[in-house]
Design a protein around this motif. Sequence first.
Motif, PDB file in Angstrom:
ATOM      1  N   LEU A 205       4.100  -4.651  26.678  1.00  0.00           N
ATOM      2  CA  LEU A 205       3.204  -5.023  25.578  1.00  0.00           C
ATOM      3  C   LEU A 205       3.953  -5.455  24.320  1.00  0.00           C
ATOM      4  CD1 LEU A 205       0.306  -2.416  25.814  1.00  0.00           C
ATOM      5  CD2 LEU A 205       0.493  -4.680  26.856  1.00  0.00           C
ATOM      6  N   PHE A 206       5.218  -5.046  24.175  1.00  0.00           N
ATOM      7  CA  PHE A 206       6.032  -5.521  23.047  1.00  0.00           C
ATOM      8  C   PHE A 206       7.488  -5.491  23.467  1.00  0.00           C
ATOM      9  CE2 PHE A 206       5.411  -0.979  22.412  1.00  0.00           C
ATOM     10  CZ  PHE A 206       6.679  -0.509  22.115  1.00  0.00           C
ATOM     11  N   HIS A 207       8.318  -6.179  22.690  1.00  0.00           N
ATOM     12  CA  HIS A 207       9.692  -6.427  23.123  1.00  0.00           C
ATOM     13  C   HIS A 207      10.734  -6.020  22.088  1.00  0.00           C
ATOM     14  CE1 HIS A 207       6.731  -9.275  24.766  1.00  0.00           C
ATOM     15  NE2 HIS A 207       7.297  -8.927  25.905  1.00  0.00           N
ATOM     16  N   LYS A 208      10.295  -5.705  20.856  1.00  0.00           N
ATOM     17  CA  LYS A 208      11.169  -5.233  19.784  1.00  0.00           C
ATOM     18  C   LYS A 208      10.333  -4.310  18.917  1.00  0.00           C
ATOM     19  CE  LYS A 208      13.047  -9.892  19.872  1.00  0.00           C
ATOM     20  NZ  LYS A 208      13.025 -11.207  19.199  1.00  0.00           N
ATOM     21  N   ALA A 209      11.012  -3.464  18.135  1.00  0.00           N
ATOM     22  CA  ALA A 209      10.268  -2.518  17.305  1.00  0.00           C
ATOM     23  C   ALA A 209      11.014  -2.254  16.007  1.00  0.00           C
ATOM     24  CB  ALA A 209      10.036  -1.213  18.059  1.00  0.00           C
ATOM     25  N   ILE A 210      10.242  -2.017  14.934  1.00  0.00           N
ATOM     26  CA  ILE A 210      10.793  -1.697  13.621  1.00  0.00           C
ATOM     27  C   ILE A 210      10.086  -0.456  13.091  1.00  0.00           C
ATOM     28  CG2 ILE A 210      11.180  -2.487  11.255  1.00  0.00           C
ATOM     29  CD1 ILE A 210      11.041  -5.375  12.320  1.00  0.00           C
ATOM     30  N   VAL A 211      10.873   0.553  12.719  1.00  0.00           N
ATOM     31  CA  VAL A 211      10.360   1.812  12.164  1.00  0.00           C
ATOM     32  C   VAL A 211      10.794   1.883  10.703  1.00  0.00           C
ATOM     33  CG1 VAL A 211      10.587   4.330  12.265  1.00  0.00           C
ATOM     34  CG2 VAL A 211      10.337   3.013  14.382  1.00  0.00           C
ATOM     35  N   GLN A 212       9.840   1.767   9.766  1.00  0.00           N
ATOM     36  CA  GLN A 212      10.125   1.770   8.337  1.00  0.00           C
ATOM     37  C   GLN A 212       9.622   3.084   7.724  1.00  0.00           C
ATOM     38  OE1 GLN A 212       8.633  -2.832   8.236  1.00  0.00           O
ATOM     39  NE2 GLN A 212       8.637  -1.760   6.286  1.00  0.00           N
ATOM     40  N   SER A 213      10.533   3.894   7.209  1.00  0.00           N
ATOM     41  CA  SER A 213      10.170   5.162   6.549  1.00  0.00           C
ATOM     42  C   SER A 213       9.318   6.038   7.467  1.00  0.00           C
ATOM     43  CB  SER A 213       9.436   4.906   5.227  1.00  0.00           C
ATOM     44  OG  SER A 213      10.304   4.334   4.285  1.00  0.00           O
ATOM     45  N   GLY A 214       9.758   6.187   8.684  1.00  0.00           N
ATOM     46  CA  GLY A 214       9.027   6.995   9.653  1.00  0.00           C
ATOM     47  C   GLY A 214       9.942   7.949  10.391  1.00  0.00           C
ATOM     48  N   GLY A 215       9.528   8.350  11.562  1.00  0.00           N
ATOM     49  CA  GLY A 215      10.325   9.267  12.362  1.00  0.00           C
ATOM     50  C   GLY A 215       9.747   9.411  13.751  1.00  0.00           C
ATOM     51  N   PHE A 216      10.149  10.454  14.435  1.00  0.00           N
ATOM     52  CA  PHE A 216       9.864  10.589  15.867  1.00  0.00           C
ATOM     53  C   PHE A 216       9.215  11.937  16.171  1.00  0.00           C
ATOM     54  CE2 PHE A 216      13.241   7.659  15.055  1.00  0.00           C
ATOM     55  CZ  PHE A 216      12.892   6.566  15.816  1.00  0.00           C
ATOM     56  N   ARG A 217       8.345  12.364  15.267  1.00  0.00           N
ATOM     57  CA  ARG A 217       7.710  13.673  15.360  1.00  0.00           C
ATOM     58  C   ARG A 217       6.372  13.573  16.081  1.00  0.00           C
ATOM     59  NH1 ARG A 217       6.146  14.883   9.706  1.00  0.00           N
ATOM     60  NH2 ARG A 217       4.415  13.517  10.278  1.00  0.00           N
ATOM     61  N   SER A 218       6.047  14.591  16.853  1.00  0.00           N
ATOM     62  CA  SER A 218       4.706  14.745  17.399  1.00  0.00           C
ATOM     63  C   SER A 218       4.438  16.241  17.533  1.00  0.00           C
ATOM     64  CB  SER A 218       4.557  14.034  18.755  1.00  0.00           C
ATOM     65  OG  SER A 218       5.541  14.475  19.677  1.00  0.00           O
ATOM     66  N   MET A 325      14.940  -1.359  15.155  1.00  0.00           N
ATOM     67  CA  MET A 325      15.470  -1.328  13.804  1.00  0.00           C
ATOM     68  C   MET A 325      14.824  -0.163  13.060  1.00  0.00           C
ATOM     69  SD  MET A 325      15.178  -4.203  10.788  1.00  0.00           S
ATOM     70  CE  MET A 325      16.080  -5.443  11.726  1.00  0.00           C
ATOM     71  N   ILE A 326      15.635   0.674  12.411  1.00  0.00           N
ATOM     72  CA  ILE A 326      15.143   1.827  11.665  1.00  0.00           C
ATOM     73  C   ILE A 326      15.663   1.741  10.237  1.00  0.00           C
ATOM     74  CG2 ILE A 326      15.081   4.351  11.517  1.00  0.00           C
ATOM     75  CD1 ILE A 326      15.760   4.455  14.482  1.00  0.00           C
ATOM     76  N   GLY A 327      14.781   1.968   9.277  1.00  0.00           N
ATOM     77  CA  GLY A 327      15.193   1.976   7.879  1.00  0.00           C
ATOM     78  C   GLY A 327      14.146   2.638   7.010  1.00  0.00           C
ATOM     79  N   THR A 328      14.336   2.505   5.700  1.00  0.00           N
ATOM     80  CA  THR A 328      13.366   3.066   4.759  1.00  0.00           C
ATOM     81  C   THR A 328      12.903   1.969   3.810  1.00  0.00           C
ATOM     82  OG1 THR A 328      15.144   3.746   3.263  1.00  0.00           O
ATOM     83  CG2 THR A 328      14.339   5.383   4.828  1.00  0.00           C
ATOM     84  N   THR A 329      11.703   2.163   3.269  1.00  0.00           N
ATOM     85  CA  THR A 329      11.175   1.198   2.305  1.00  0.00           C
ATOM     86  C   THR A 329      11.529   1.631   0.894  1.00  0.00           C
ATOM     87  OG1 THR A 329       9.076   2.395   2.318  1.00  0.00           O
ATOM     88  CG2 THR A 329       9.253   0.477   3.759  1.00  0.00           C
ATOM     89  N   ARG A 330      11.817   0.676   0.045  1.00  0.00           N
ATOM     90  CA  ARG A 330      12.107   0.944  -1.359  1.00  0.00           C
ATOM     91  C   ARG A 330      10.814   0.816  -2.162  1.00  0.00           C
ATOM     92  NH1 ARG A 330      15.928  -3.151  -4.536  1.00  0.00           N
ATOM     93  NH2 ARG A 330      13.966  -4.288  -4.568  1.00  0.00           N
ATOM     94  N   ASP A 331      10.617   1.677  -3.144  1.00  0.00           N
ATOM     95  CA  ASP A 331       9.430   1.606  -4.019  1.00  0.00           C
ATOM     96  C   ASP A 331       8.148   1.652  -3.186  1.00  0.00           C
ATOM     97  OD1 ASP A 331      11.225   1.286  -6.117  1.00  0.00           O
ATOM     98  OD2 ASP A 331      11.154  -0.888  -5.981  1.00  0.00           O
ATOM     99  N   GLU A 332       8.073   2.636  -2.289  1.00  0.00           N
ATOM    100  CA  GLU A 332       6.999   2.651  -1.299  1.00  0.00           C
ATOM    101  C   GLU A 332       5.606   2.637  -1.931  1.00  0.00           C
ATOM    102  OE1 GLU A 332       5.830   5.403   2.537  1.00  0.00           O
ATOM    103  OE2 GLU A 332       7.871   4.733   2.186  1.00  0.00           O
ATOM    104  N   PHE A 333       5.438   3.374  -3.049  1.00  0.00           N
ATOM    105  CA  PHE A 333       4.105   3.487  -3.624  1.00  0.00           C
ATOM    106  C   PHE A 333       3.774   2.364  -4.600  1.00  0.00           C
ATOM    107  CE2 PHE A 333       4.715   7.718  -1.925  1.00  0.00           C
ATOM    108  CZ  PHE A 333       3.486   7.920  -1.326  1.00  0.00           C
ATOM    109  N   LYS A 334       4.624   1.356  -4.693  1.00  0.00           N
ATOM    110  CA  LYS A 334       4.263   0.157  -5.442  1.00  0.00           C
ATOM    111  C   LYS A 334       3.560  -0.861  -4.563  1.00  0.00           C
ATOM    112  CE  LYS A 334       7.815   0.426  -9.020  1.00  0.00           C
ATOM    113  NZ  LYS A 334       8.908  -0.282  -9.696  1.00  0.00           N
TER     114      LYS A 334
END
Length: 334
Positions: A205-218, A325-334
């Motif tokens: 169903l998809f071939h690449k993925a990007i995780v921005q300011s997230g994690g792998f919790r359940s 790709m894993i990273g974080t977002t800058r100024d998330e609440f803007k």
Amino acid sequence: MSVVIRQGHYQGLSGNGVTEYRGIPYALPPLGEHRFKAPRPLPEGDNAVAADHYPQPSLQMKNPLMGVNESSEDCLYLNVWAPSDAGSEPKPVMVWIHGGANVWGFAGQYEMGRLAQSQDVIVVGINYRLAMMGWFGHPALAATAENELDQSMNFGTLDQVAALQWVQDNIQAFGGNPDNVTVFGQSAGAFNVAALISSPLTEGLFHKAIVQSGGFRSTSYKDAVDGPELESRRRGAASKEFIAHLVETDALPPVETLSPEQLAAHLRAMPASQIFEAYKELPVAIDAAGLINPVDISDDGIAVPSEGIRSALINGAEMRDVPLMIGTTRDEFK
């Protein structure tokens, strides 16, 4: 511009080098008997539809931070942004999963036309069920399931799977390449991407993925349904805590007097406002204005591996073998 797909004929809005298609349904509304069930496929149709307005956000608390005043349980819609200059080659596709703690947010939260135009990609933004409407498990629901997917408690995750299947079936009509799909999300949307990477339901169903300011919790299925044995493990209010509260406030008869069919019918017929009000009175993991605290992504063994997202990704048995790709977002609440 307009496109024709199996469900109908959609007329988009064009401007600034982008054509936008707003509010395209990808599954039947999860109302009434379809509440707390896997999304149901749409029938074929030949209606001409002006896809010119955003659908209401999925049912959620009013939230000034997200600009949400009205929301609806009828929420399984998506938006498509496509460069107006289609060209001859199918374009890469990016499927956006919004954030918001899995209790707020919506597909049109960000204007994705600039991304589509500047990067020459097709962008799809999806609504999905939120809060307890999207993540709720109980033995009565499992006992009355019509199929295996209905036994899941991760209905919001199943909505995202259905939207990705819609992309595979229809995105070529919008100029997209179904063999080059990137799923990307921020905050709760990034946790949802992690769930999709681990899910046994997402092969192809998809071939690449990007995780921005997230994690792998359940959360374990037992904690999500019964409540945590230790408060330090609490992620929010469990479904049996919710049921017990309804009984205590006379919103439900004593559970022992109800068959699974009767209890499931009560839950599907109950006004959504009553469900939200009950959850507001239950134990919380995080106390913040406008935040409601049901348990979200859980290890149900159907949409998410029973060993949990993190363990599944570590041992590799279930994970999608895709670039990440894993990273974080800058100024998330803007």
